[in-house]
Scaffold this motif. Structure first.
Motif, short mmCIF file in Angstrom:
data_model
loop_
_atom_site.label_atom_id
_atom_site.label_comp_id
_atom_site.label_asym_id
_atom_site.label_seq_id
_atom_site.Cartn_x
_atom_site.Cartn_y
_atom_site.Cartn_z
N HIS A 150 2.75 18.52 4.42
CA HIS A 150 4.14 18.91 4.69
C HIS A 150 4.20 20.31 5.27
O HIS A 150 4.95 20.57 6.22
CB HIS A 150 4.97 18.83 3.42
CG HIS A 150 5.24 17.43 2.97
ND1 HIS A 150 5.89 17.15 1.79
CD2 HIS A 150 4.94 16.22 3.51
CE1 HIS A 150 5.98 15.84 1.65
NE2 HIS A 150 5.40 15.27 2.67
N GLU B 193 3.27 6.79 7.67
CA GLU B 193 2.88 6.92 6.26
C GLU B 193 1.73 7.93 6.08
O GLU B 193 0.70 7.63 5.49
CB GLU B 193 2.46 5.56 5.69
CG GLU B 193 3.52 4.49 5.75
CD GLU B 193 4.65 4.66 4.73
OE1 GLU B 193 4.54 5.51 3.83
OE2 GLU B 193 5.64 3.94 4.86
N LYS C 68 -0.44 16.22 -0.22
CA LYS C 68 0.88 15.94 0.35
C LYS C 68 1.59 17.25 0.70
O LYS C 68 2.15 17.39 1.79
CB LYS C 68 1.72 15.13 -0.63
CG LYS C 68 3.07 14.72 -0.08
CD LYS C 68 3.89 13.95 -1.10
CE LYS C 68 3.65 12.48 -0.97
NZ LYS C 68 4.63 11.66 -1.71
N SER D 279 7.99 6.80 7.32
CA SER D 279 7.56 6.77 5.93
C SER D 279 8.54 5.95 5.11
O SER D 279 9.75 5.97 5.36
CB SER D 279 7.49 8.19 5.37
OG SER D 279 7.14 8.17 4.01
N SER D 280 8.01 5.25 4.14
CA SER D 280 8.86 4.50 3.21
C SER D 280 9.30 5.38 2.04
O SER D 280 10.09 4.94 1.20
CB SER D 280 8.11 3.27 2.69
OG SER D 280 6.90 3.65 2.06
N ASP D 281 8.81 6.61 2.00
CA ASP D 281 9.16 7.57 0.95
C ASP D 281 10.37 8.39 1.41
O ASP D 281 10.22 9.42 2.07
CB ASP D 281 7.95 8.46 0.67
CG ASP D 281 8.16 9.43 -0.46
OD1 ASP D 281 9.30 9.54 -0.98
OD2 ASP D 281 7.19 10.10 -0.84
N PRO E 149 12.57 10.40 -0.10
CA PRO E 149 12.63 11.83 -0.44
C PRO E 149 11.70 12.67 0.45
O PRO E 149 12.04 13.79 0.82
CB PRO E 149 12.18 11.88 -1.90
CG PRO E 149 12.53 10.52 -2.43
CD PRO E 149 12.30 9.57 -1.29
N GLU E 150 10.55 12.12 0.80
CA GLU E 150 9.65 12.85 1.71
C GLU E 150 10.29 13.05 3.07
O GLU E 150 10.29 14.15 3.62
CB GLU E 150 8.34 12.07 1.86
CG GLU E 150 7.40 12.66 2.91
CD GLU E 150 6.14 11.86 3.08
OE1 GLU E 150 5.07 12.48 2.96
OE2 GLU E 150 6.20 10.64 3.32
N THR F 178 1.25 10.39 4.13
CA THR F 178 0.91 10.87 2.79
C THR F 178 0.79 9.74 1.77
O THR F 178 0.72 10.00 0.58
CB THR F 178 1.94 11.90 2.30
OG1 THR F 178 3.22 11.28 2.26
CG2 THR F 178 1.98 13.12 3.20
N ARG F 179 0.75 8.53 2.23
CA ARG F 179 0.64 7.39 1.31
C ARG F 179 -0.74 7.37 0.66
O ARG F 179 -1.77 7.43 1.30
CB ARG F 179 0.86 6.10 2.06
CG ARG F 179 0.91 4.91 1.15
CD ARG F 179 1.28 3.69 1.89
NE ARG F 179 1.82 2.72 0.96
CZ ARG F 179 2.32 1.59 1.29
NH1 ARG F 179 2.37 1.25 2.57
NH2 ARG F 179 2.78 0.77 0.39
#
Length: 90
Positions: free
Chosen positions: A61, A47, A57, A78-80, A82-83, A49-50
């Protein structure tokens, strides 16, 4: 990992400039940069960028893309979704 034709100091200088940009967005992210300056052979991120703003962010990246382009193995959790999809190559 540094390309054979590139002097080591130029890579360090470039990383330092990128860290200066990141510092403007989120000083706590500089911890990532300091860890990278130790010369790891693999990067493990959970995580990364959380809870940070869009600018930080984007800077992270970009840093990860540059490292991957140099052949640095990066494991990102990551739980994101799209990221993950936007920065993953496998």
């Amino acid at each position: 990992m540094i390309n054979a034709g590139t002097p080591a100091h130029s890579s360090t200088d470039a990383l330092g400039r990128l860290l200066s940009e990141i510092w403007l967005y989120a000083p706590d992210i500089v911890v990532l940069g300091k860890a990278l300056m130790t010369g790891p052979r693999v990067i493990l991120l959970d995580e990364p960028t959380r809870g940070i703003d869009v600018g930080a962010k984007a800077a992270i990246h970009e840093l990860l893309r540059r490292l991957a382009a140099r052949g640095m193995p990066i494991l990102l959790m990551s739980s994101d979704l799209p990221e993950v999809l936007s920065i993953s190559d496998r």
